[in-house]
Design a protein around this motif. Structure first.
Motif, PDB file in Angstrom:
ATOM      1  N   UNK A  42      24.235  18.301  -8.158  1.00 53.90           N
ATOM      2  CA  UNK A  42      23.153  18.208  -9.019  1.00 53.90           C
ATOM      3  C   UNK A  42      22.530  16.926  -9.226  1.00 53.90           C
ATOM      4  N   UNK A  43      21.230  16.701  -9.116  1.00 57.90           N
ATOM      5  CA  UNK A  43      20.767  15.402  -8.924  1.00 57.90           C
ATOM      6  C   UNK A  43      20.518  14.762 -10.299  1.00 57.90           C
ATOM      7  N   UNK A  44      20.518  15.538 -11.177  1.00 66.45           N
ATOM      8  CA  UNK A  44      20.299  15.170 -12.719  1.00 66.45           C
ATOM      9  C   UNK A  44      21.221  16.293 -13.724  1.00 66.45           C
ATOM     10  N   UNK A  45      21.200  16.032 -14.844  1.00 64.70           N
ATOM     11  CA  UNK A  45      21.894  16.964 -15.730  1.00 64.70           C
ATOM     12  C   UNK A  45      20.870  17.963 -16.313  1.00 64.70           C
ATOM     13  N   UNK A  46      19.358  17.704 -16.046  1.00 64.43           N
ATOM     14  CA  UNK A  46      18.191  18.232 -16.842  1.00 64.43           C
ATOM     15  C   UNK A  46      18.223  18.116 -18.182  1.00 64.43           C
ATOM     16  N   UNK A  47      18.924  16.801 -18.493  1.00 68.19           N
ATOM     17  CA  UNK A  47      19.142  16.511 -19.759  1.00 68.19           C
ATOM     18  C   UNK A  47      17.826  16.508 -20.689  1.00 68.19           C
ATOM     19  N   UNK A  48      16.685  15.939 -20.144  1.00 69.55           N
ATOM     20  CA  UNK A  48      15.324  16.026 -20.779  1.00 69.55           C
ATOM     21  C   UNK A  48      14.584  17.194 -20.829  1.00 69.55           C
ATOM     22  N   UNK A  49      14.465  17.819 -19.718  1.00 69.58           N
ATOM     23  CA  UNK A  49      13.449  18.845 -19.276  1.00 69.58           C
ATOM     24  C   UNK A  49      13.913  20.344 -19.454  1.00 69.58           C
ATOM     25  N   UNK A  64      24.852  12.645 -25.215  1.00 73.84           N
ATOM     26  CA  UNK A  64      25.419  13.939 -25.411  1.00 73.84           C
ATOM     27  C   UNK A  64      24.794  15.183 -24.839  1.00 73.84           C
ATOM     28  N   UNK A  65      23.410  15.012 -24.550  1.00 73.01           N
ATOM     29  CA  UNK A  65      22.618  16.217 -23.742  1.00 73.01           C
ATOM     30  C   UNK A  65      23.609  16.365 -22.436  1.00 73.01           C
ATOM     31  N   UNK A  66      23.591  15.232 -21.487  1.00 72.38           N
ATOM     32  CA  UNK A  66      24.130  15.082 -20.419  1.00 72.38           C
ATOM     33  C   UNK A  66      25.520  15.582 -20.385  1.00 72.38           C
ATOM     34  N   UNK A  72      28.701  22.713 -19.229  1.00 75.06           N
ATOM     35  CA  UNK A  72      28.225  24.018 -18.924  1.00 75.06           C
ATOM     36  C   UNK A  72      28.188  24.246 -17.459  1.00 75.06           C
ATOM     37  N   UNK A  73      27.658  23.312 -16.742  1.00 68.62           N
ATOM     38  CA  UNK A  73      27.547  23.504 -15.375  1.00 68.62           C
ATOM     39  C   UNK A  73      28.719  23.716 -14.470  1.00 68.62           C
ATOM     40  N   UNK A  74      29.773  23.052 -15.048  1.00 69.54           N
ATOM     41  CA  UNK A  74      31.212  23.030 -14.613  1.00 69.54           C
ATOM     42  C   UNK A  74      31.827  24.299 -14.922  1.00 69.54           C
ATOM     43  N   UNK A  75      31.585  24.791 -16.127  1.00 70.89           N
ATOM     44  CA  UNK A  75      32.182  26.204 -16.396  1.00 70.89           C
ATOM     45  C   UNK A  75      31.478  27.202 -15.357  1.00 70.89           C
ATOM     46  N   UNK A  88      24.745  13.353  -9.462  1.00 70.85           N
ATOM     47  CA  UNK A  88      24.047  12.117  -9.035  1.00 70.85           C
ATOM     48  C   UNK A  88      23.581  11.340 -10.358  1.00 70.85           C
ATOM     49  N   UNK A  89      23.222  12.045 -11.318  1.00 69.56           N
ATOM     50  CA  UNK A  89      22.723  11.321 -12.683  1.00 69.56           C
ATOM     51  C   UNK A  89      21.577  10.438 -12.230  1.00 69.56           C
TER      52      UNK A  89
END
Ligand code: ZN
Length: 243
Positions: A42-49, A64-66, A72-75, A88-89
């Protein structure tokens, strides 16, 4: 002499932490069930978008969003049977990648030696992070093929690249060239969806997509399938016999 069986591996590269679930959860669950080891990057967490629901809380922060999105993704990954996950954050909306990111991903290619790669469509006028993820996934694949990188033994072959089904495929110049029968693992994919609280609005949408592709898969084959997951190919299918 004892026979050695080599575990098959697959690599999924998504821009945001939930992309792999909606778009390739069936392929992951199906192969994991057959003993494949699947790595998801996962290149980002999709934290903003891609975390609209989280941002309804006025006290939400990027960190916190990250961490919520990662949990969630790990679950979901655990439900699907993912072997390894890497975050990769890089930061989303906008996401940018560096030479170091390409090298890091190329290292994974050489370690994992995937039999196939799944990533986003080549175009996306609604989301610039997605084609950027495709670009870096493809560039790292080519870099990992270079014999001059870490020697001939480390260089990988030519794993096929399959592009996830995007929203509104006609806007992304994307065509379904392969429909995977995911009927046997549909319940697992749906369960993985449901672990994504931040994107509850997509649960029914992606169920409809799977049902549509299921009907089309049955129409184009002898399979009695109900749910499908579609992909576009980047490279030609090479075969010794026309089926
Ligand atoms: Zn995304």
């Amino acid at each position: 002499m004892q026979e050695t069986s080599v575990t098959k591996t697959g690599l999924v590269v998504g821009a945001h932490s939930a992309d792999f679930i909606w778009r390739s959860g069936g392929a992951i669950a199906l192969h994991a069930k057959r003993g494949w080891k699947i790595t998801v990057v996962c290149l980002t967490f999709g934290e903003r978008g891609e975390s609209q629901k989280l941002w309804k809380d006025p006290s939400m922060t990027l960190d916190r969003a990250k961490s919520e999105r990662q949990k969630e993704a790990e679950r979901a990954a655990e439900i699907l049977g993912v072997h390894d996950m890497q975050f990769f954050n890089l930061g989303d909306y906008p996401m940018r990648t560096s030479v170091e990111d390409v090298e890091r991903l190329a290292d994974y290619y050489q370690q994992i030696r995937p039999a196939w790669v799944l990533t986003h469509s080549l175009e996306d006028p609604y989301n610039f992070d997605h084609p950027e993820a495709t670009r870096v996934a493809q560039e790292a694949r080519i870099v990992a093929q270079a014999h001059g990188r870490k020697g001939t033994a480390a260089a990988i072959g030519s794993p096929p690249v399959f592009l996830f089904e995007p929203h509104q495929p006609e806007q992304r110049n994307w065509k379904p060239q392969l429909i995977l029968d995911i009927t046997d693992v549909w319940d697992t994919k749906r369960k993985a969806f449901e672990s994504m609280d931040a994107q509850e609005h997509l649960w029914e949408y992606y169920t409809r997509v799977a049902l549509q592709r299921g009907v089309q898969g049955a129409r184009n084959s002898e399979r009695k399938m109900k749910y499908g997951e579609a992909y576009q190919r980047v490279f030609p299918l090479v075969t010794g016999e026309l089926l």
